[in-house]
Design an enzyme around this catalytic site. Structure first.
Site, short mmCIF file in Angstrom:
data_model
loop_
_atom_site.label_atom_id
_atom_site.label_comp_id
_atom_site.label_asym_id
_atom_site.label_seq_id
_atom_site.Cartn_x
_atom_site.Cartn_y
_atom_site.Cartn_z
N ASN A 148 0.83 -1.20 0.00
CA ASN A 148 0.00 0.00 0.00
C ASN A 148 0.87 1.25 0.00
O ASN A 148 1.99 1.22 0.49
CB ASN A 148 -0.91 0.01 1.24
CG ASN A 148 -2.08 -0.94 1.09
OD1 ASN A 148 -2.63 -1.08 0.01
ND2 ASN A 148 -2.45 -1.60 2.18
N CYS A 169 -4.75 -7.57 -3.18
CA CYS A 169 -5.27 -7.20 -1.87
C CYS A 169 -6.23 -8.30 -1.45
O CYS A 169 -6.68 -9.10 -2.28
CB CYS A 169 -5.99 -5.85 -2.00
SG CYS A 169 -6.72 -5.20 -0.48
N HIS A 170 -6.58 -8.35 -0.16
CA HIS A 170 -7.52 -9.37 0.27
C HIS A 170 -8.85 -8.78 0.73
O HIS A 170 -9.66 -9.47 1.33
CB HIS A 170 -6.91 -10.24 1.38
CG HIS A 170 -6.27 -9.44 2.49
ND1 HIS A 170 -4.99 -9.69 2.91
CD2 HIS A 170 -6.72 -8.41 3.23
CE1 HIS A 170 -4.68 -8.83 3.88
NE2 HIS A 170 -5.72 -8.06 4.11
N HIS A 199 -9.67 -0.72 -2.22
CA HIS A 199 -10.22 -0.28 -0.94
C HIS A 199 -11.50 0.54 -1.09
O HIS A 199 -12.12 0.88 -0.08
CB HIS A 199 -9.20 0.52 -0.12
CG HIS A 199 -8.14 -0.33 0.50
ND1 HIS A 199 -7.35 0.11 1.54
CD2 HIS A 199 -7.74 -1.60 0.25
CE1 HIS A 199 -6.51 -0.85 1.90
NE2 HIS A 199 -6.73 -1.89 1.12
#
Length: 431
Positions: A148, A169-170, A199
Site C-alpha cells: 500500500n 489485496c484481500h 479499498h
C-alpha cells in the site's frame, strides 16, 4: 522450474503464508524460492521458516536468501513484493504524529489521507527502482505487488515501467466472507462481482443461484445487527446502495463524513478506532520475539491455505488452470466512468494467456463519483512522484477528502512542509 522472488521476505508471517500457499500446489513444490530483505536478521528467520514450511508440506524447493536484491531478481519468473518503506519507525509514526499536531486524526494511514500520500511518496521511488532492476534482470517477470498505497503504487508503475504488474489485496475476499456471516449464507454458495478502485470497490452483484442477496444485507441494517466493528460501512451502504470492500476503519478516513475533531460523538457512534495502525504495529512488534523463536523451532508451523491470490496466479500461469482473481490493473477501457490509465480493481481471468482483466462498463454514478474523490488524490501523488514537483504534493493534500474537511489551505501547506522535513532522506528531493 519457476523462480519466485520474495521482496521484503523479512515480513515473515506473510511470507510464510504465501510460501505455504505456493508449495501446497504439487506443480509448484519444486520451485526455486529466492528470499530478499534489507534486514539480515529478519531474513534469516524467514529462511529458517521457509525450510520448515517446505518440510511440513513434503515439498523440495530450492531456497536461497540474500540481502542483494539484484541477485534475488536475476532470472525471476515471478516477484512478490511485501515491503514497507521506512517501516513502523520512523515512517508510520511520523505519518500519525505530525498530523495530530494539526488536529488531524487517522486510523490506518496507508492508502489515502495525508498518511497514504506520504507513504506513496516514499514507496513509489523504491518500487520504480526495483522495476528498473527487473527490466534488466528478468524483463518477462510477473510482478505481484502487495504494498500500500496499492492504487498509487500500481498507477505509477503502469506509467513508468513496462514490467507486467498486478496489485493484490484481500479486501474483496475478506468482506465477502464477513457479509456471508452477517446474512447467514455459506460463502461457497455466493456469487459476486466487484469493481472500483482498491479499498473503494463495490459489490455490484451479490447473489445466490441468481437471487439478489442485497435485501438480506439491508435487513441486517434495519434490524441493527451490523457488527460493532462495521458500523461505518453499513452506514455508507445505507446511503449509497452498494457495499464497499475495505474495512470500516479504513473507509472512515477515505471520506469526509466520520472523523471530525469537533464531532466526537461521531467517533463513538460509528466505533472508529483512531490510531488503529499504530496499535496493531506495537502489538505485532511486542509479540515478534516470542513468535520468531517459536517459528524457528518449527512450532506453530500450521499450513492452511490463505485467501491471498498470489499463489493461484502463479499456478494458473504455470499450468494453464483457469481461475478468476481480483486484481489492480490499469484502466484500459475496463471502467468507462473512471479515468483511463488510473488503477482499478476488477475481476481478472488468469490462465496460460496471462492476466486478462474483465471489462465492467460503467459503475453506478454515485460510486464512480465517490471513487473519483480518491482517484484525484492518487493522480496528484503519482504526478508528484514522477515529476519531482513539490506543488503536486500540496495539491494532493488539498484534495484529500478527510484532510480538506478538517484543515484550512494554509494549514495543509504547513502540514505538508512539516511532513516532508520529518521524512528527510526517506523522500527524494522535490523542487
Amino acid at each position: 522450474m519457476a523462480k519466485i522472488t520474495f521482496i521484503g521476505a523479512g515480513s515473515t508471517v506473510f511470507a510464510k503464508n504465501l510460501l505455504g500457499d505456493i508449495l501446497s500446489f504439487p506443480e509448484l513444490a519444486n520451485s526455486e524460492i529466492a528470499l530478499f530483505d534489507i534486514d539480515a536478521e529478519r531474513l534469516s528467520t524467514s529462511e529458517v521458516v521457509a525450510h520448515r514450511v517446505a518440510e511440513a508440506l513434503g515439498a523440495t524447493p530450492k531456497i536461497s536468501a540474500t540481502t542483494d536484491r539484484r541477485q534475488a531478481l536475476e532470472g525471476a519468473d515471478y516477484s512478490i513484493c511485501m515491503i514497507q518503506v521506512a517501516g513502523y519507525k520512523p515512517g508510520t509514526v511520523v505519518d500519525f504524529e505530525i498530523p495530530k499536531k494539526y488536529g488531524l486524526r487517522q486510523t490506518i494511514a496507508d492508502t489515502l489521507g495525508i498518511g497514504g500520500i506520504m507513504r506513496g511518496l516514499r514507496t513509489i521511488p523504491v518500487l520504480l527502482d526495483m522495476c528498473r532492476d527487473m527490466e534488466e534482470l528478468c524483463p518477462d517477470v510477473t510482478f505481484l505487488q502487495y504494498v500500500n498505497p496499492m492504487a498509487m503504487n500500481c498507477w505509477a508503475i503502469g506509467r513508468a515501467s513496462k514490467i507486467k504488474t498486478v496489485g493484490l489485496c484481500h479486501s474483496v475476499q475478506h468482506t465477502a466472507w464477513e457479509l456471508s456471516k452477517d446474512i447467514g449464507i455459506p460463502l461457497e454458495e455466493i456469487n459476486y462481482v466487484v469493481a472500483g478502485i482498491n479499498h473503494m470497490a463495490f459489490y455490484l452483484k451479490f447473489e445466490r443461484n441468481g437471487q439478489d442477496l442485497y435485501p438480506l444485507i439491508r435487513q441486517v441494517l434495519e434490524e441493527g445487527r451490523q457488527p460493532e466493528t462495521n458500523r461505518v460501512r453499513y452506514e455508507a451502504f445505507k446511503h449509497l446502495g452498494y457495499f464497499v470492500t475495505e474495512s470500516s476503519e479504513h473507509f472512515s478516513e477515505y471520506v469526509p463524513w466520520f472523523i471530525k475533531r469537533d464531532r466526537p460523538e461521531l467517533i463513538e457512534e460509528f466505533n472508529i478506532p483512531l490510531d488503529e495502525y499504530i496499535r496493531r504495529c506495537e502489538v505485532q512488534i511486542a509479540g515478534w520475539e516470542a513468535q520468531r523463536d517459536a517459528l524457528e523451532r518449527g512450532e506453530g508451523i500450521e499450513i492452511r491455505r490463505s485467501v491471498e491470490y498470489g499463489s493461484g496466479i502463479v499456478h494458473s500461469l504455470e499450468t494453464g488452470t483457469p481461475r478468476v482473481v481480483y486484481g489492480n490493473v490499469p484502466n484500459n477501457g475496463l471502467i468507462d466512468n473512471l479515468p483511463q490509465g488510473c488503477c482499478v480493481e476488477v475481476p481478472v481471468l488468469v490462465d496460460k494467456n496471462g492476466l486478462q482483466p474483465t471489462k465492467i462498463g460503467s459503475l453506478p454514478p454515485q460510486l464512480a463519483a465517490l471513487d473519483m474523490t480518491n482517484v484525484n488524490v492518487q493522480s496528484l501523488v503519482v504526478e508528484a512522484a514522477l515529476t519531482g514537483k513539490r506543488e503536486h504534493i500540496y495539491h494532493a493534500a488539498m484534495l484529500d477528502p478527510h484532510t480538506a474537511a478538517e484543515l484550512s489551505l494554509d494549514q495543509i501547506h504547513d502540514l505538508v512542509d512539516d511532513l516532508i522535513a520529518a521524512h528527510g532522506s526517506w523522500l527524494p528531493e522535490y523542487h
